[in-house]
Scaffold this motif. Sequence first.
Motif, PDB file in Angstrom:
ATOM      1  N   ASP A   1      22.758  52.553  52.090  1.00 14.47           N
ATOM      2  CA  ASP A   1      24.143  53.042  52.189  1.00 14.47           C
ATOM      3  C   ASP A   1      25.150  51.893  52.272  1.00 14.47           C
ATOM      4  O   ASP A   1      26.190  51.936  51.617  1.00 14.47           O
ATOM      5  N   THR A   2      24.855  50.885  53.074  1.00 19.06           N
ATOM      6  CA  THR A   2      25.814  49.774  53.210  1.00 19.06           C
ATOM      7  C   THR A   2      25.850  48.908  51.953  1.00 19.06           C
ATOM      8  O   THR A   2      26.911  48.414  51.581  1.00 19.06           O
TER       9      THR A   2
ATOM     10  N   LYS B   1      25.365  49.960  48.843  1.00 22.68           N
ATOM     11  CA  LYS B   1      26.115  50.709  47.826  1.00 22.68           C
ATOM     12  C   LYS B   1      27.620  50.528  47.964  1.00 22.68           C
ATOM     13  O   LYS B   1      28.336  50.488  46.982  1.00 22.68           O
ATOM     14  N   SER B   2      28.094  50.415  49.204  1.00 23.90           N
ATOM     15  CA  SER B   2      29.536  50.307  49.425  1.00 23.90           C
ATOM     16  C   SER B   2      30.019  48.856  49.568  1.00 23.90           C
ATOM     17  O   SER B   2      31.210  48.626  49.740  1.00 23.90           O
ATOM     18  N   SER B   3      29.118  47.897  49.449  1.00 22.46           N
ATOM     19  CA  SER B   3      29.492  46.491  49.597  1.00 22.46           C
ATOM     20  C   SER B   3      30.171  45.954  48.339  1.00 22.46           C
ATOM     21  O   SER B   3      29.754  46.257  47.217  1.00 22.46           O
TER      22      SER B   3
ATOM     23  N   LYS C   1      27.604  44.103  46.157  1.00 18.95           N
ATOM     24  CA  LYS C   1      26.394  44.842  45.780  1.00 18.95           C
ATOM     25  C   LYS C   1      25.667  44.264  44.557  1.00 18.95           C
ATOM     26  O   LYS C   1      24.451  44.360  44.468  1.00 18.95           O
TER      27      LYS C   1
END
Length: 161
Positions: free
Chosen positions: A30-31, A33-35, A38
Motif C-alpha cells: 500500500d505505501t 503504490k502511493s510513493s 514507486k
Amino acid sequence: MNNLKISILLPYKENFSPDYPGAVSIYVNDTTKSSKYKKKIVIYGSTNYKKKLSKNYVNLPFKKEIFKSSSKIYVQNFLIQEKKRKSNLIEIHNRPSYVDIIFKNSNAKLILYFHNDPLEMNGSKSKNERMNLFNKTEKRIFKSEWSKKKFLKDIDKIFHK
C-alpha cells in the motif's frame, strides 16, 4: 534523485501475495503504490505463491540447509541481488537481526521498520542490541507509539528524538 534506488526487504516467510498476504506485505504494498518513488523501489521476499501483490517484487531463491540459519541464508540471497542493484537505501521490515549482516555487506543507508514489539525480536531485545541499531541504521520507524516506547526502554533520553 534520478539514480535513487530503494530496496525493501520483507521478513523471511512473509507472503507477498493476494492469497494470504502478511500484514507487513499489505503495508509495504500500500505505501509503495502511493510513493512518489514507486518506480525506484524493488521489494524482495520469499513466498511460495505464484501470484504477487505487485510487479516490482523479486522472489529470492531459497533452499533450507541443515545446520544453517534460514534467516542468514535468506539475507545472503538478498545481498547477492543487492550487489547487482547497488541500492542507495534499504528498508528492513520487522527483522533487526538482518541489520548487522546487511550493514557489513552494503554501503546503502539502512532504515529499520518495527511493526511489532522490538523487545521480542532477535537483534533488539537487549539495550546493547538497540544501541547497535542506532549506530547502524539511518532511521528507525515504528508503526505504533507503543512499539517506539518499548524500543526506547532504558535508552538515554538524548536518543528519544
